[in-house]
Write a protein that holds these residues in place. Sequence first.
Motif, PDB file in Angstrom:
ATOM      1  N   SER A 104      41.708  36.340  32.694  1.00  0.00           N
ATOM      2  CA  SER A 104      42.295  35.139  33.277  1.00  0.00           C
ATOM      3  C   SER A 104      43.199  35.500  34.459  1.00  0.00           C
ATOM      4  O   SER A 104      43.181  34.818  35.491  1.00  0.00           O
ATOM      5  N   LEU A 105      43.964  36.573  34.319  1.00  0.00           N
ATOM      6  CA  LEU A 105      44.827  37.006  35.413  1.00  0.00           C
ATOM      7  C   LEU A 105      43.996  37.403  36.630  1.00  0.00           C
ATOM      8  O   LEU A 105      44.413  37.173  37.767  1.00  0.00           O
ATOM      9  N   SER A 106      42.800  37.932  36.417  1.00  0.00           N
ATOM     10  CA  SER A 106      41.947  38.271  37.563  1.00  0.00           C
ATOM     11  C   SER A 106      41.593  37.012  38.346  1.00  0.00           C
ATOM     12  O   SER A 106      41.495  37.058  39.583  1.00  0.00           O
ATOM     13  N   GLN A 107      41.433  35.897  37.660  1.00  0.00           N
ATOM     14  CA  GLN A 107      41.137  34.637  38.339  1.00  0.00           C
ATOM     15  C   GLN A 107      42.345  34.146  39.138  1.00  0.00           C
ATOM     16  O   GLN A 107      42.193  33.616  40.238  1.00  0.00           O
ATOM     17  N   VAL A 108      43.536  34.335  38.594  1.00  0.00           N
ATOM     18  CA  VAL A 108      44.750  33.978  39.331  1.00  0.00           C
ATOM     19  C   VAL A 108      44.834  34.818  40.592  1.00  0.00           C
ATOM     20  O   VAL A 108      45.084  34.301  41.693  1.00  0.00           O
ATOM     21  N   ARG A 109      44.609  36.114  40.443  1.00  0.00           N
ATOM     22  CA  ARG A 109      44.667  37.015  41.597  1.00  0.00           C
ATOM     23  C   ARG A 109      43.615  36.638  42.642  1.00  0.00           C
ATOM     24  O   ARG A 109      43.877  36.724  43.853  1.00  0.00           O
ATOM     25  N   ALA A 110      42.445  36.218  42.200  1.00  0.00           N
ATOM     26  CA  ALA A 110      41.411  35.780  43.140  1.00  0.00           C
ATOM     27  C   ALA A 110      41.891  34.557  43.911  1.00  0.00           C
ATOM     28  O   ALA A 110      41.676  34.456  45.124  1.00  0.00           O
TER      29      ALA A 110
END
Length: 143
Positions: A67-73
């Motif tokens: 989920s954090l990877s999506q925020v970073r994206a």
Amino acid sequence: AARDLTSAAAHYAASRNGDDLWYSRQLMTVAGTAPLIPQRIAALQQASTSGERATHTAEAPFNAWYSLSQVRASQGNAAGVESALRAAIAAHPNWFKPHWTLAQLLVLERRIPEARAQAQTAADLDAGKHPEVSRTLQEANRL
């Protein structure tokens, strides 16, 4: 839901059993739908903070990292996306999704040998359940 981020943050901070992952995901929804840019930015900043916290508090840390990877994206932070995906993989190496997503990122960055390896791992773990995973492998192999 009301997009009152100040009140939401205050209520969330006051709760003792806050679900950081859920809160981060809710804020990402607000960030994507808020009509005003300042609201979107504030929601994204709060999503980032609670998303980072979720990697330490969630029952399934691999899910929090993904989920954090999506925020970073959403923040345009490719290095942050890669780091979060690699942490998700380390936390749950047999889940196809972070391998698949990392393969897509690596293709975009033209890191083809790494992309192929991640796409192959994702396809092996997925075992043909999701055609989009197989397509990513085919794409990486064509490059």
